[in-house]
Design a protein around this motif. Structure first.
Motif, PDB file in Angstrom:
ATOM      1  N   UNK A 179       6.996   0.197  -5.022  1.00 38.99           N
ATOM      2  CA  UNK A 179       5.851  -0.378  -4.174  1.00 38.99           C
ATOM      3  C   UNK A 179       6.186  -1.843  -4.377  1.00 38.99           C
ATOM      4  N   UNK A 180       6.481  -2.127  -5.759  1.00 41.13           N
ATOM      5  CA  UNK A 180       6.563  -3.356  -6.050  1.00 41.13           C
ATOM      6  C   UNK A 180       8.009  -3.985  -5.099  1.00 41.13           C
ATOM      7  N   UNK A 181       8.717  -3.460  -5.252  1.00 45.02           N
ATOM      8  CA  UNK A 181      10.082  -3.755  -4.322  1.00 45.02           C
ATOM      9  C   UNK A 181       9.657  -3.779  -2.941  1.00 45.02           C
ATOM     10  N   UNK A 182       8.775  -3.020  -2.218  1.00 42.73           N
ATOM     11  CA  UNK A 182       8.516  -3.008  -1.103  1.00 42.73           C
ATOM     12  C   UNK A 182       7.603  -4.414  -0.771  1.00 42.73           C
ATOM     13  N   UNK A 183       6.769  -4.720  -1.628  1.00 48.32           N
ATOM     14  CA  UNK A 183       6.024  -5.981  -1.377  1.00 48.32           C
ATOM     15  C   UNK A 183       6.548  -7.371  -1.587  1.00 48.32           C
ATOM     16  N   UNK A 184       7.622  -7.225  -2.535  1.00 47.56           N
ATOM     17  CA  UNK A 184       8.552  -8.391  -2.519  1.00 47.56           C
ATOM     18  C   UNK A 184       9.304  -8.601  -1.289  1.00 47.56           C
ATOM     19  N   UNK A 185       9.719  -7.306  -0.576  1.00 49.04           N
ATOM     20  CA  UNK A 185      10.204  -7.359   0.489  1.00 49.04           C
ATOM     21  C   UNK A 185       9.408  -7.811   1.823  1.00 49.04           C
ATOM     22  N   UNK A 186       8.217  -7.372   1.809  1.00 46.25           N
ATOM     23  CA  UNK A 186       7.374  -7.940   2.799  1.00 46.25           C
ATOM     24  C   UNK A 186       6.969  -9.448   2.497  1.00 46.25           C
ATOM     25  N   UNK A 187       7.161  -9.831   1.551  1.00 49.62           N
ATOM     26  CA  UNK A 187       6.657 -11.313   1.354  1.00 49.62           C
ATOM     27  C   UNK A 187       7.840 -12.296   1.698  1.00 49.62           C
ATOM     28  N   UNK A 188       9.076 -11.574   1.160  1.00 51.50           N
ATOM     29  CA  UNK A 188      10.344 -12.435   1.339  1.00 51.50           C
ATOM     30  C   UNK A 188      10.743 -12.590   2.837  1.00 51.50           C
ATOM     31  N   UNK A 189      10.633 -11.532   3.526  1.00 53.47           N
ATOM     32  CA  UNK A 189      11.303 -11.194   4.948  1.00 53.47           C
ATOM     33  C   UNK A 189       9.999 -11.533   5.941  1.00 53.47           C
ATOM     34  N   UNK A 190       8.780 -11.467   5.496  1.00 52.63           N
ATOM     35  CA  UNK A 190       7.946 -11.621   6.455  1.00 52.63           C
ATOM     36  C   UNK A 190       8.080 -11.190   7.796  1.00 52.63           C
ATOM     37  N   UNK A 191       8.554 -10.084   8.270  1.00 56.87           N
ATOM     38  CA  UNK A 191       8.886  -9.386   9.504  1.00 56.87           C
ATOM     39  C   UNK A 191       7.603  -8.991  10.248  1.00 56.87           C
TER      40      UNK A 191
END
Length: 317
Positions: A179-191
């Motif tokens: 989940x930590x990996x997921x939220x980093x991706x959400x914040x980084x890519x902001x798709x």
């Protein structure tokens, strides 16, 4: 639990009192309570500066492909700090970072767009009744679904307290890192979410997509970016970690928190993972790539963790 969820102190204190009432008074009980409290405090101290509740804000300006609050609530991004939390097992969240999401003019994006537009709308004529049932089953709280299934696993398999503790730790710590990996991706890519993409398709530079400002998903989109899917990463990490602990035959019984009284059974993790990938598309809240990338993260984190932690006694060199 009272440290991280102080709002639940009364309920937790009551549950603890009822549990301890079953244990005879004496030195053993006193020592057990003291040891448990000491271990808990050590963990709390260890995680004191792990990034939880850090003052992180979502600051991306709206643009084609970029997430922004979605109707009907138009809520700000939830828990943006989560992607910066120090993982429990992995070296860093970047260790399992997914590739960038598809460009808006790519063939993959065009396929994903067309699929969710047709299959995920509130009044879709392409989605079957069975597909709608699957979508709604996986439209609630994944954490409650997983926790309930783990309790059932411990009871059904007759696990002792040590075996059950190992199972819960292996699965929950793996989920936490995924989940930590997921939220980093959400914040980084902001798709952006499908609802935004479909409403504003005339801005994406892709001649193969068509805007529909009236399009509504089967389920309102949660308040955070599309890429990658949180529900999928939880289920993938959960099933894969459990496979490493108990073996490939899971014999899982799942409840739905969105459709009370419904139950589904799965013998294999792969079948459950496949259903959840499809379900989140049929709900209209994710592009397929966000779901499959999340599934890969959950499986990869679980595989990596299982090879380094929670190995059965007697297998260490």
């Amino acid at each position: 639990m009272t440290t991280y969820s102080p709002y639940a102190r009364s309920t937790l204190d009551d549950a603890l009192a009822k549990s301890l009432a079953l244990v005879p008074d004496g030195a053993a009980r006193t020592a057990g309570v003291a040891y448990g409290e000491r271990v808990a405090q050590d963990i709390i101290d260890l995680r004191a500066d792990d990034g939880r509740n850090a003052p992180v804000q979502y600051t991306r300006a709206p643009a084609p492909g970029v997430w922004r609050p979605t109707p009907p609530a138009y809520a700000s991004m939830a828990v943006p700090w989560l992607g910066g939390v120090t993982p429990l097992l992995a070296r860093s969240a970047a260790q399992f970072a997914p590739p960038a999401p598809p460009a808006l003019t790519s063939r993959r994006y065009t396929r994903d767009f067309a699929e969710v537009k047709a299959m995920g709308s509130l009044n879709s004529t392409a989605r079957t009744a069975a597909q709608t049932d699957t979508a709604l089953f996986f439209s609630g709280n994944a954490a409650v679904q997983v926790h309930t299934a783990l309790r059932d696993q411990a009871a059904d398999r007759g696990l002792g307290i040590a075996e059950a503790a190992r199972m819960f730790a292996a699965v929950q710590m793996t989920i936490a890192d995924a989940v930590i990996v997921t939220w980093q991706s959400k914040l980084e890519h902001a798709y952006w979410r499908p609802i935004t993409a479909i409403h504003l398709a005339d801005t994406d530079g892709n001649p193969a997509t068509t805007a529909d400002p009236a399009w509504v998903p089967l389920l309102a989109a949660p308040p955070y970016p599309d890429y990658v899917s949180g529900y999928n990463v939880v289920i993938a990490a959960f099933t894969r970690a459990l496979e490493h602990v108990v073996g490939p035959r899971l014999d899982l019984e799942l409840i739905s928190t969105a459709v009370p009284g419904t139950v589904r059974r799965y013998d294999r993790g792969a079948a459950l993972r496949a259903d959840v990938v499809d379900a989140r598309i049929w709900l209209g809240i994710h592009f397929r790539t966000a779901d499959t990338a999340a599934r890969t993260i959950g499986v990869d984190v679980a595989d990596w963790a299982s090879h380094r932690y929670f190995r059965p006694a007697g297998r260490h060199g």
